[in-house]
Enzyme design. Structure first.
Site, PDB file in Angstrom:
ATOM      1  N   ARG A 116       0.927  -0.990   0.255  1.00  0.00           N
ATOM      2  CA  ARG A 116       0.145   0.222  -0.039  1.00  0.00           C
ATOM      3  C   ARG A 116       0.972   0.831  -0.166  1.00  0.00           C
ATOM      4  NH1 ARG A 116      -2.420  -0.272   4.410  1.00  0.00           N
ATOM      5  NH2 ARG A 116      -1.965   1.879   5.494  1.00  0.00           N
ATOM      6  N   TYR A 124     -15.230  16.005 -16.948  1.00  0.00           N
ATOM      7  CA  TYR A 124     -15.974  14.744 -17.138  1.00  0.00           C
ATOM      8  C   TYR A 124     -16.604  14.312 -16.126  1.00  0.00           C
ATOM      9  CZ  TYR A 124     -15.257   9.651 -16.934  1.00  0.00           C
ATOM     10  OH  TYR A 124     -15.319   7.842 -16.328  1.00  0.00           O
ATOM     11  N   ASP A 155      -6.580  17.616 -15.622  1.00  0.00           N
ATOM     12  CA  ASP A 155      -6.834  16.045 -16.081  1.00  0.00           C
ATOM     13  C   ASP A 155      -6.132  16.238 -17.800  1.00  0.00           C
ATOM     14  OD1 ASP A 155      -7.551  13.937 -17.559  1.00  0.00           O
ATOM     15  OD2 ASP A 155      -9.029  14.557 -16.500  1.00  0.00           O
ATOM     16  N   LYS A 194      -6.908   4.935 -20.287  1.00  0.00           N
ATOM     17  CA  LYS A 194      -7.775   5.481 -21.801  1.00  0.00           C
ATOM     18  C   LYS A 194      -6.249   5.416 -22.472  1.00  0.00           C
ATOM     19  CE  LYS A 194     -10.862   6.134 -19.773  1.00  0.00           C
ATOM     20  NZ  LYS A 194     -11.542   7.463 -19.063  1.00  0.00           N
TER      21      LYS A 194
HETATM   22  C1  LIG Z   1     -12.130   8.194 -18.192  1.00  0.00           C
HETATM   23  C2  LIG Z   1     -11.984   9.465 -17.113  1.00  0.00           C
HETATM   24  C3  LIG Z   1     -11.755   9.776 -15.664  1.00  0.00           C
HETATM   25  C4  LIG Z   1     -12.054   9.004 -15.121  1.00  0.00           C
HETATM   26  O1  LIG Z   1     -11.077   7.419 -15.773  1.00  0.00           O
HETATM   27  P1  LIG Z   1     -11.235   6.349 -14.844  1.00  0.00           P
HETATM   28  O2  LIG Z   1     -10.375   5.445 -14.987  1.00  0.00           O
HETATM   29  O3  LIG Z   1     -12.925   5.614 -15.259  1.00  0.00           O
HETATM   30  O4  LIG Z   1     -11.308   6.377 -13.053  1.00  0.00           O
HETATM   31  C5  LIG Z   1     -11.951  11.171 -15.308  1.00  0.00           C
HETATM   32  N1  LIG Z   1     -11.202  11.789 -16.942  1.00  0.00           N
HETATM   33  C6  LIG Z   1     -11.447  11.180 -17.761  1.00  0.00           C
HETATM   34  C7  LIG Z   1     -11.685  13.089 -19.016  1.00  0.00           C
HETATM   35  C8  LIG Z   1     -11.834  10.133 -18.418  1.00  0.00           C
HETATM   36  O5  LIG Z   1     -12.256  10.540 -19.502  1.00  0.00           O
END
Ligand SMILES: *Cc1c(COP(=O)(O)O)cnc(C)c1O
Length: 397
Positions: free
Chosen positions: A66, A119, A188, A213
């Site tokens: 952890r 998001y 992000d 992604k």
């Molecule tokens: C998918 C996504 C998230 C969330 O990510 P997870 O891995 O599903 O928790 C946050 N921001 C953007 C722009 C995303 O495409």
């Protein structure tokens, strides 16, 4: 654990860094060429003096997964290298990454500015979860230059390229205003990936990615990372130890493997996306195409590492509603209707059914999301097969 991410290496360009950065080979016994999956929750020591030094943080080593794990650490070092960060922290999802980034910067009584087209889960996290802890928030257009003076926020949360209309935030301009107001900027960078934009180099405080992604890239793992200065990451690591949303060594290993081909995949995806956007723009059934490579993004263009503008394209089918979009999706033979993005496969998504579901039509229209809007995450397939699939599916009625 404090292995220097910027140590002199026999390579410097991103395609080489993506393949080699972070890799950790044990220096005893067999010598695997890739980082092993350290499937262990705790670590033993040859002598108790060594254990004591590791527990004290006086020497590099691991205690408990952890707190840190060598496979996860290899991923962190790779991401820190690609983002030009002092350090990085790998966690179990993109949402866990945003949560830690916010926990590190805001507390009860603080105000947060959230870009309007964040998001959806991020907006809900800020407004509902942090809201219940005494953090207030306002949604503002990322281009609104007066918002900081008006709201005096502690942090501004924005995406490099927004969903689903793929609007580009002018991060250098935002950073300049934020610095003047002592406001932290949390970006992000999921849609751009470290290949296109490196927000930390522009003065942003914290970058997060959903590694689910582009970084992992194959649609087979869920994860997230935070990248920032070494001292900020050290603080977030203490938070991670207490809050606990770690990623496991196998998911970290899959992500690390995915990163090796990020430049190859991303280049192909961006080039395919640009070509698909051009194809759709001249298609008689398409009313409008949203693609940052086809619009003037002004001074924001300077923050991109090259001419590429991302692997996502959105377009509006002419005079179409949900039924028409569904017919087109059902006619697709190569492209897959599914959520998520950044996979090697081409994925199509209908925002009014998914990310913007349940929103009143008027509110959705006010955001610019038309009834016939389709978002495409372009894959690495041959562009001729992708356009042929869109062409035949758009003929469906
Ligand atoms: C998918 C996504 C998230 C969330 O990510 P997870 O891995 O599903 O928790 C946050 N921001 C953007 C722009 C995303 O495409």
């Amino acid at each position: 654990m404090s292995k220097d991410a910027s140590a002199k290496r026999p390579y410097q360009h991103i395609a080489s860094r993506a393949v080699h950065a972070g890799e950790h080979q044990p220096q005893t016994g067999f010598r695997p060429t890739t980082t092993p999956i350290y499937a262990t929750s705790s670590f033993g020591y040859a002598a108790m003096d060594e254990a004591d030094a590791v527990f004290a943080g006086a020497v590099d080593g691991y205690v408990y997964s952890r707190h840190g794990n060598p496979t996860v650490r290899a991923l962190e070092l790779a991401v820190a290298d690609l983002e030009g960060a002092g350090d990085a922290l790998a966690v179990g999802s993109g949402m866990a990454a945003i949560t830690l980034a916010l926990l590190n910067d805001v507390q009860a009584g603080d105000h947060v500015l959230a870009a309007t087209d964040l998001y959806g889960a991020t907006t809900n996290l800020i407004e509902q979860v942090f809201g219940s802890l005494g953090v207030t928030a306002t949604r503002v257009d990322a281009r609104n230059r007066a918002a900081m003076a008006e709201h005096r926020p502690r942090a501004f949360v924005v995406e490099t390229i927004s969903n689903p209309l793929l609007r580009v935030a002018d991060l250098p301009a935002l950073v300049e205003i934020a610095k003047a107001h002592r406001c932290r900027v949390i970006v992000d960078n999921t849609f751009a990936s470290p290949l296109l934009v490196n927000p930390l180099r522009l003065g942003v405080d914290t970058v997060i990615h959903s590694t689910t992604k582009y970084l992992a890239g194959h649609g087979d793992v869920t994860g997230g990372v935070v990248a920032a200065s070494a001292s900020r990451i050290a603080d977030m690591r203490e938070l991670l130890k207490l809050v606990g949303p770690i990623t496991g060594p196998f998911d970290a290993w899959l992500t690390l493997r995915g990163i090796k081909t990020l430049p190859l995949r991303m280049e192909r995806q961006c080039d395919n996306a640009a070509a698909l956007a051009d194809f759709l723009a001249q298609h008689p059934r398409v009313a409008r195409v949203h693609y940052p490579g086809r619009t003037d993004i002004g001074s924001a263009a300077a923050m991109f590492n090259d001419h590429r503008r991302g692997g996502l394209v959105a377009f509006e089918i002419k005079d179409a509603g949900q039924e028409d979009v569904f017919r087109v999706f059902e006619a697709m033979r190569l492209c897959t209707p599914a959520t998520s993005l950044g996979d090697v496969y081409t994925l199509v998504l209908y925002p009014p059914m998914s990310t913007h579901r349940g929103m009143a039509d008027d509110d959705r229209h006010a955001m610019g999301i038309a009834d016939g809007l389709v978002r495409v995450s372009v894959g690495i397939e041959d562009i001729r097969d992708i356009t042929a699939d869109f062409d035949q599916a758009l003929a469906a009625r």
